[in-house]
Design an enzyme around this catalytic site. Structure first.
Site: not given
Ligand code: UD1
Ligand code: CA
Length: 461
Positions: A440, A155, A351, A78, A16
């Site tokens: 830079r 049952e 990280k 069962g 189920r």
């Protein structure tokens, strides 16, 4: 505690659930159903319980390892048939045995202990746990005579309309005298709607052989809610969540909206911490005292110190020191070791990064494979460039330093204590203590360039 063993039935198909995953490995509140059953049995004094495996046997064995002993039910004929696999291991044992299903995760150890106690006190050969349900559909019904004495279990599928009206149900949780159980199993038949060997029939068999069968009816029927499909799984998880949240609230944690707060079993939270809705606290996570977890965090396998505030962030396998503020929208990936009184701001990802006390990484930054000292300021948009296309490399930034906005630190590289790095620099070489580094292109301004361009345009048309 008196000796008692346990057999947990976990071999069913779980049809189920409609799942590739064995039913008993479906998790609720951070642990698979079988985990809850094994812990409950062990807490009730059984030691490592016997687990009857069938469907997905290897996966269940691998998951449980040496926390259980395994019995193999190759064909699922069962619940009675499942317990027959325990015949050999119970053969020379004269004590009591719990038999329970793996699909009632809310069962408490105290309830099992009470079943055992009832068996001892009344000298019963079997004690079955029952409860009254408003809607008993699907469950086995307890049949009693006019004096209320237990007769049998029927049952749902085999029940007559009168029997279906009975609201007292079988929880499928028992304490048996082991020798009486074995005798009854020898006499089981599969003469019923499903052609199965029902464990439930052992009770009538024991009774007809002159034995005593007792029942224990639970006040709180929620505890034995069976999980056969995903609707029931969600209901059971909700009940378990409530239980966990109530436990924490009683320990001094404020949970603003318990129905929307998702805390795994085993997560610890210190006193006076406030948890807003939409927090997911998972795995082996420990949260300190006086923290505020604002809405929308997911924290997994992490240790958070006292007085930390976290907003709308994800923290995985990391640690955060006391007084630190995280988020909103920060992502601490595995191996982030964040110190005390640190600030990790919006859209910052870390990280495998160690960040020292008092350091600020406030906006739009990636810190991967790094060691950053204390009281350093990492500006907006800094990238720790840790990957050269083949390998990851380490970046070290010292204490009391200033890394300007939009700096790239190309690993492996070292930046010493007391340094400044100008905004927009791409740092490839070591920066020594006390230095300012600018890396830079120099700015060039072309005087009157715009007007010249307009003039050129006019001439060509
Ligand atoms: C069972 C009981 C029912 C009770 C209900 C409570 C029987 C016949 N019925 O019904 O009276 O009200 O539980 O939740 O016992 N299993 C095996 N091998 C098998 C069949 C089942 O190991 O061959 C295991 C399953 O994995 C499960 C447990 O036994 O953990 C119960 O089986 P399930 O099919 O869920 O029984 P229910 O129909 O719920
Ligand atoms: Ca069931």
């Amino acid at each position: 505690m008196r000796q008692v063993k346990a057999v947990i039935m976990a071999a069913g198909l779980g049809k189920r659930m409609r799942s590739a995953l064995p039913k008993v490995l479906h998790p609720l509140c951070g642990a698979p159903m079988i985990d809850w059953a094994v812990r409950t049995a062990a807490d009730a004094g059984s030691g490592a319980p016997y687990v009857v495996v069938g469907r997905g046997a290897d996966e269940v064995r691998t998951y449980l390892g040496d926390r259980a002993l395994f019995l193999e039910q190759t064909e699922q004929l069962g619940t009675g048939h499942a317990v027959m696999t325990a015949r050999e291991v119970l053969r020379n044992y004269s004590g009591h045995v719990y038999v329970l299903t793996a699909d009632t995760p809310l069962l408490r150890a105290e309830t099992l202990i009470a079943l055992h106690q009832r068996a001892v006190d009344t000298d019963a050969d079997a004690v079955a746990l029952t409860a009254r349900f408003d809607d008993p559909t699907g469950y086995g019904r307890i049949l009693r005579d006019e004096k209320g004495v237990f007769q049998a279990i029927v049952e749902h599928r085999d029940a007559s309309p009168d029997q279906k009206a009975v609201r007292e149900i079988n929880a499928s949780i028992y304490c048996f005298s082991a020798p009486r159980l074995l005798e009854a199993l020898d006499r089981l038949t599969n003469d019923n709607a499903q052609g199965e060997y029902y464990l439930t029939d052992t009770l009538a068999v024991i009774k007809s052989a002159g034995g005593l069968v007792e029942t224990l009816c639970l006040d709180d029927p929620e505890e034995i809610m069976g999980v056969n499909d995903r609707v029931q799984l969600a209901m059971a998880a909700q009940a378990m969540r409530r239980r966990i949240n109530e436990f924490l609230m009683r320990k001094g944690v404020t949970i603003i909206d318990p129905a929307n707060t998702y805390i795994d079993a085993g997560v610890s939270i210190g006193q006076d911490t406030v948890v807003y809705p939409g927090n997911y606290l998972e795995g082996a996570t420990a949260i300190g005292s006086d923290c505020v977890l604002y809405p929308g965090n997911r924290i997994v396998d992490s240790a958070i110190g006292d007085r930390v505030s976290i907003q709308a962030s994800v923290i995985l396998e990391s640690s955060v020191g006391e007084g630190t503020a995280i988020g909103p929208a920060a992502h601490l990936r595995p191996g982030s070791r964040i110190g005390k009184n640190v600030r990790i701001g919006n859209f910052v990802e870390t990280k495998k990064a160690e960040i020292g006390e008092g350091t600020k990484v406030s906006h739009l930054t990636y810190v991967g494979d790094a060691i950053v000292g204390e009281h350093t300021n990492i500006g907006c948009g800094v990238v720790f460039v840790n990957y050269d296309g083949e390998k990851k490399h380490l970046t070290e930034v010292g204490s009391h330093s200033f890394v300007g906005c939009n700096v790239n630190l190309i690993a492996p590289v070292k930046v010493a204590d007391n340094t400044y790095i100008a905004a927009g620099s791409t740092i490839t070489d070591e920066v020594e203590e006390g230095d300012l580094s600018i890396a830079r292109a120099r700015q060039v301004n072309k005087k009157g360039w715009v007007a010249q361009r307009l003039q050129k345009k006019g001439e060509s048309t």
